[in-house]
Write a protein that holds these residues in place. Structure first.
Motif, PDB file in Angstrom:
ATOM      1  N   UNK A 158      30.137  22.233  25.491  1.00  0.00           N
ATOM      2  CA  UNK A 158      29.061  22.464  26.460  1.00  0.00           C
ATOM      3  C   UNK A 158      29.117  23.886  27.007  1.00  0.00           C
ATOM      4  N   UNK A 159      28.074  24.248  27.765  1.00  0.00           N
ATOM      5  CA  UNK A 159      27.938  25.624  28.240  1.00  0.00           C
ATOM      6  C   UNK A 159      29.037  26.025  29.209  1.00  0.00           C
ATOM      7  N   UNK A 160      29.680  25.048  29.877  1.00  0.00           N
ATOM      8  CA  UNK A 160      30.767  25.385  30.798  1.00  0.00           C
ATOM      9  C   UNK A 160      32.005  25.860  30.050  1.00  0.00           C
ATOM     10  N   UNK A 161      32.074  25.601  28.757  1.00  0.00           N
ATOM     11  CA  UNK A 161      33.228  26.007  27.952  1.00  0.00           C
ATOM     12  C   UNK A 161      32.854  27.150  27.007  1.00  0.00           C
ATOM     13  N   UNK A 162      32.251  26.828  25.861  1.00  0.00           N
ATOM     14  CA  UNK A 162      31.988  27.850  24.862  1.00  0.00           C
ATOM     15  C   UNK A 162      31.112  28.990  25.340  1.00  0.00           C
ATOM     16  N   UNK A 163      30.024  28.671  26.034  1.00  0.00           N
ATOM     17  CA  UNK A 163      29.102  29.726  26.462  1.00  0.00           C
ATOM     18  C   UNK A 163      29.758  30.662  27.471  1.00  0.00           C
ATOM     19  N   UNK A 164      30.479  30.088  28.431  1.00  0.00           N
ATOM     20  CA  UNK A 164      31.158  30.935  29.429  1.00  0.00           C
ATOM     21  C   UNK A 164      32.159  31.863  28.759  1.00  0.00           C
ATOM     22  N   UNK A 165      32.920  31.338  27.794  1.00  0.00           N
ATOM     23  CA  UNK A 165      33.921  32.162  27.114  1.00  0.00           C
ATOM     24  C   UNK A 165      33.267  33.178  26.181  1.00  0.00           C
ATOM     25  N   UNK A 166      32.139  32.803  25.591  1.00  0.00           N
ATOM     26  CA  UNK A 166      31.386  33.763  24.789  1.00  0.00           C
ATOM     27  C   UNK A 166      30.995  34.963  25.646  1.00  0.00           C
ATOM     28  N   UNK A 167      30.508  34.682  26.849  1.00  0.00           N
ATOM     29  CA  UNK A 167      30.076  35.754  27.753  1.00  0.00           C
ATOM     30  C   UNK A 167      31.267  36.555  28.291  1.00  0.00           C
ATOM     31  N   UNK A 168      32.262  35.832  28.814  1.00  0.00           N
ATOM     32  CA  UNK A 168      33.326  36.495  29.568  1.00  0.00           C
ATOM     33  C   UNK A 168      34.481  36.998  28.709  1.00  0.00           C
ATOM     34  N   UNK A 169      34.599  36.514  27.473  1.00  0.00           N
ATOM     35  CA  UNK A 169      35.675  36.992  26.597  1.00  0.00           C
ATOM     36  C   UNK A 169      35.105  37.772  25.414  1.00  0.00           C
ATOM     37  N   UNK A 170      34.345  37.099  24.556  1.00  0.00           N
ATOM     38  CA  UNK A 170      33.882  37.742  23.320  1.00  0.00           C
ATOM     39  C   UNK A 170      32.929  38.903  23.586  1.00  0.00           C
ATOM     40  N   UNK A 171      31.902  38.671  24.403  1.00  0.00           N
ATOM     41  CA  UNK A 171      30.941  39.742  24.682  1.00  0.00           C
ATOM     42  C   UNK A 171      31.607  40.901  25.411  1.00  0.00           C
ATOM     43  N   UNK A 172      32.439  40.576  26.391  1.00  0.00           N
ATOM     44  CA  UNK A 172      33.076  41.619  27.194  1.00  0.00           C
ATOM     45  C   UNK A 172      34.006  42.471  26.335  1.00  0.00           C
ATOM     46  N   UNK A 173      34.756  41.856  25.434  1.00  0.00           N
ATOM     47  CA  UNK A 173      35.696  42.607  24.605  1.00  0.00           C
ATOM     48  C   UNK A 173      35.001  43.523  23.605  1.00  0.00           C
TER      49      UNK A 173
END
Length: 403
Positions: free
Chosen positions: A149-164
């Motif tokens: 769900x968005x509380x897991x994958x989407x948040x990490x996509x934004x805060x980890x993958x996109x940010x890096x």
């Protein structure tokens, strides 16, 4: 290297569920069999190597990330990295092809990159950055999945993958089903095919939280409703109205049954969303303390009233910050069955609940800190009734019970 065996944090890894391997004793026997100590296994999708493969853009970056993995400490309490073992090149040689994305195609010949497998409940939940960058170089629009769900994958996509990697999404597609929302509204799984608009309205509170959460990242949101044959027109209409009242648009998707023609309306909606202005931002600043970042996630995304961190985790957090790892992002490990840490808390989280943090683990090579909430573990066990009990094969070699 004078490694203190009691401090080794590097876990063994295997790609199967086996709860008996979570905590093991190794090194039993004679002197040549090693030093007896407690060790642990984790499933491959939760391993730091999996995360590194998905976050590395080149072999040189892969080697650099592997070399900085901290595996334990010396007797003098100094960190020991993988690079000090002198076998970074050997590990990279095993992974030299693994970091290359796999190009496949759908039944309608749409190209797709399938690459990487970190689960979003116990890892960062995104495909590889190489797959994403290759897709962006090849197409006008790229759809990438963020797990669970968005509380897991989407948040990490934004805060980890996109940010890096300095990238940002132009739109967010939240995938929902009427059946799932009725389950969040209290309907038993055996009865999900029955019409129940009241339960749908009650369960919508779960989807509403996801819509609100994604809006906090400053990106336009559209809800894709995967249609089941049991969905009624009244239920579909009710969901469209509820979604609109939450500030988003619900679009019926029949891609599973009709292929591409069943997803045209959704594709048009996504294109329209991508043309809207966005103001992408992360949910927390990296310069915040580790505890502050955990609190922001718990309260803003998981909707907790407060956070309770066990003493063991607090001690490790202090050690990580003292060692210079304060500015790393957080990779939350928690249940995928609820927005909260509690798999039984369906719908929207109960206001004011306490979000418990049991442990933390530094992934210095991947570049984030894993935070374990509730009873989540990184080595799953089989369910009470394993799927294997339903699988059989007849004399003609035809297998049944797989699905």
């Amino acid at each position: 290297l004078s490694i203190d065996p009691r401090t080794i944090t590097w876990k063994r890894c295997v790609d199967l569920n086996d709860r008996s391997l979570r905590n093991v004793i190794v090194g039993l026997g004679t002197r040549i069999d090693g030093v007896p100590r407690e060790s642990h296994f984790q499933i491959s999708v939760a391993s730091e190597i999996m995360a590194i493969v998905c976050l590395s853009k080149s072999i040189s970056e892969l080697k650099e990330r592997i070399s900085r993995i901290i595996i334990g400490q010396t007797y003098a309490k100094e960190d020991v990295t993988f690079g000090q073992l002198g076998c970074t090149g050997a590990v990279a040689a095993l992974l030299k092809d693994a970091i290359r994305p796999n190009l496949v195609q759908t039944l309608e010949h749409t190209p797709a990159f399938i690459h990487g497998g970190p689960f979003a409940n116990i890892a960062h939940g995104c495909n590889s950055i190489n797959a994403t960058m290759c897709a962006l170089a090849c197409g006008d629009y790229v759809v990438t999945e963020a797990g669970f769900a968005a509380d897991l994958g989407a948040e990490k996509f934004m805060d980890i993958k996109c940010r890096m990697n300095g990238i940002s999404p132009d739109a967010v597609v939240i995938v929902a089903t009427i059946r799932a929302l009725k389950m969040h509204g209290g309907v038993a799984k055996a009865n999900l095919s029955e019409k129940n608009t009241a339960a749908l309205e009650k369960g919508f509170e779960n989807l509403k939280v996801h819509i609100e959460n994604m809006a906090k990242f400053g990106v336009p949101v559209v809800v894709a409703v995967n249609k089941f044959v049991s969905d009624t027109e009244d239920e579909i209409s009710a969901l469209e109205k509820l979604t609109s009242s939450a500030g988003a648009r619900a679009v019926l998707c029949e891609g599973w049954g009709k292929g591409g023609s069943g997803a045209v309306e959704l594709a048009d909606a996504v294109v329209q969303m991508c043309s809207q202005p966005s103001d992408f931002k992360n949910i927390y600043p990296l310069e915040a303390s580790i505890e502050e970042k955990i609190n922001i996630l718990a309260k803003e995304i998981y909707r907790a009233g407060s956070v309770e961190i066990e003493d063991k985790a607090k001690k490790k957090i202090r050690q990580y910050e003292d060692a210079g790892f304060k500015n790393l992002p957080i990779c939350m490990a928690k249940t995928q069955n609820s927005i909260s840490h509690d798999k039984g808390m369906l719908g929207a989280p109960v206001p004011g609940y306490v979000f418990p943090v049991r442990d933390v683990q530094l992934y210095s090579g991947a570049g984030f800190i894993v935070v374990f909430a509730g009873d989540i573990v990184d080595m799953p066990g089989l369910p009470k009734v394993p799927a294997a009990q339903n699988i059989d094969v007849d004399d003609n070699g035809v297998i049944s019970g797989l699905f």
